[in-house]
Enzyme design. Structure first.
Site, PDB file in Angstrom:
ATOM      1  CB  CYS A  85      30.715  -0.803 -19.749  1.00 16.60           C
ATOM      2  SG  CYS A  85      29.689  -1.514 -21.050  1.00 16.60           S
ATOM      3  CB  CYS A 112      29.281  -5.291 -22.917  1.00 17.86           C
ATOM      4  SG  CYS A 112      29.484  -3.751 -23.809  1.00 17.86           S
ATOM      5  CB  SER A 113      33.356  -5.328 -20.026  1.00 18.52           C
ATOM      6  OG  SER A 113      32.644  -6.141 -19.136  1.00 18.52           O
ATOM      7  CB  CYS A 114      32.529  -0.087 -23.082  1.00 18.78           C
ATOM      8  SG  CYS A 114      31.367  -0.833 -24.233  1.00 18.78           S
TER       9      CYS A 114
END
Lengths: 221, 214
Positions: free
Chosen positions: B118, B121-123
């Site tokens: 991601c 962000c950091s999905c």
């Protein structure tokens, strides 16, 4: 917004450094940061797109200089401040100084498991049919909105192929507004040849995809 | 610093902060102040915080995803279901919910390797992999893997055959991706439980290649 969070393709950060036997949390406050963020997310005072928008609107030096859970805490503080749920003086002191403002929901301990297991699906029913079919060539629009978007810079203006159609999902660009506009749009996986994105030196075997809403895309001849 | 999550929240703000917190980091103090404040405001149930942390410490982690992978390796019908409707197939094993509401499984083969990121962000697919490791959330990974996936594999000490195609999936919506690695050679007689123990978290992100078993 073309912010520091949109990192795809940047070359200044060095190698990936995996940590052996990494703990789940590197300090006890990280677990609390996670839990506070999840618990307050259930309050109904904001949605996930507003939350992401707030985090990526932190000052760039703060964003890049903060660990991930620090970003979460700074984002949570901003969300609470902007909705008048807390004051800056209260955040600084940790002491209650103004009356609480009602929130839609307070997540109780016995509701946690069910709430986490249910999640918040983003798919919506939508009239009509998706405009693009699998295999269609499309261009990612050259969009630079001032607000939140999920179209990364590195694909804008490039031509890719529709690979999957995921149905209609809540559109983050609208849902991140205050107040939220929870409209949905058709969502696709669009893949791009790495050489188209990064030039002739890129890996000729590589393709990179993003999940893109219909409004991010335009048909090409 | 203590990793004890069961301390008595209700007492935190009854003590002398300077004395009790003198050994704590600025972030620890900041989060404690926030927790005390939100509790005093009645916005949170402190016991709910512990339940959330416990869930990701004990129930939800990469062992869930490993079970999905092992079942896909031994059960062709499940593999087929996972290919067509990963959300339902994974839910049949009891893994649902937050950050895994819409799942897609990516099947690795000798001709195609998958990697997930991601960049914005950091999905990450929490119900099957738990909380992401620091490297997954880091700027080096988010910036590099879309531009130089084989370079990222090298950072993990891994080399993919030059002829294998690489597919990088940037999780820019609420769809979450689980990589189903190739079943290692030499595991033909292994049980599903043995196979699950072989599957690494990183292999389910695409940064680890499972080696043949001798």
């Amino acid at each position: 917004m073309n912010g520091p969070h949109d990192m795809g393709g940047m070359q200044c950060f060095g190698p990936v450094l995996p940590e052996q036997n990494e703990p789940l949390f590197h300090a006890s406050w990280e677990g609390k940061a996670l839990a506070l963020t999840v618990a307050m997310g259930a309050s109904g005072a904001w949605n996930i797109d507003q939350s992401r928008s707030t985090r990526e609107s932190l000052p760039p030096a703060t964003y890049l200089g903060s660990s991930y859970y620090e970003i979460w805490i700074r984002g949570l503080e901003q969300l609470m401040l902007s909705r008048d749920l807390v004051t800056q003086a209260e955040l600084t002191s940790g002491q209650l100084q103004t009356p609480a403002k009602p929130v839609a929901r307070v997540l109780q301990a016995d509701q946690v498991r069910a709430a986490l297991a249910a999640g918040s699906p983003s798919e919506r029913t939508m009239a009509g049919a998706p405009h693009f079919a699998i295999g269609t060539r499309v261009m990612a629009r050259n969009l630079h909105p001032a607000g939140h978007t999920r179209l990364p810079r590195y694909v804008r203006g490039h031509v890719g192929i529709i690979e999957r159609v995921h149905g209609a999902h809540v559109l983050p660009d609208a849902n991140s507004q205050v107040p939220a506009d929870p409209q949905a749009d058709w969502l696709y996986t669009v893949s791009f040849a790495a050489v188209d994105l990064w030039g002739a030196d890129a890996d000729p075997t590589a393709r990179v995809s993003v999940d893109a809403w219909q409004g991010y895309l335009e048909a090409i001849a | 610093m203590s990793s004890n999550h069961t301390e008595n929240h209700g007492h935190d703000h009854d003590h002398d902060h300077d004395h009790e917190h003198s050994h704590l980091s600025p972030m620890d103090l900041r989060v404690r102040a926030l927790e005390s404040l939100l509790s005093a405001k009645g916005y949170i149930d402190p016991a709910a915080l512990d339940r959330i942390i416990e869930t990701y410490e004990t129930d939800v982690g990469p062992h869930n995803g490993a079970r999905v992978v092992a079942k896909a390796w031994v059960d062709p019908a499940f593999h087929d279901w996972l290919s067509k409707d990963a959300t339902a197939a994974i839910a049949s094993l009891g893994y649902t919910g937050r950050q895994g509401e819409h799942m897609v499984a990516l099947m690795c083969s000798p001709t195609e390797h998958h990697m997930v990121v991601c960049t914005l962000c950091s999905c990450y697919p929490w119900p099957v992999l738990g909380l992401p490791p620091v490297w997954y959330k880091s700027a080096p990974y988010r910036s590099k893997v879309v531009r130089d996936p084989r370079g990222v594999l090298a950072d993990f000490g891994q080399t993919l055959p030059a002829s294998t195609h690489v597919r990088v999936w940037d999780s820019t919506a609420e769809v979450r991706y689980l990589v189903i690695p190739q079943r290692p050679e030499g595991t033909e007689d292994w049980t599903e439980a043995q196979l699950a123990a072989l599957v690494t978290r990183d292999a389910m992100i695409g940064t680890d290649l499972l080696q043949a078993v001798s």
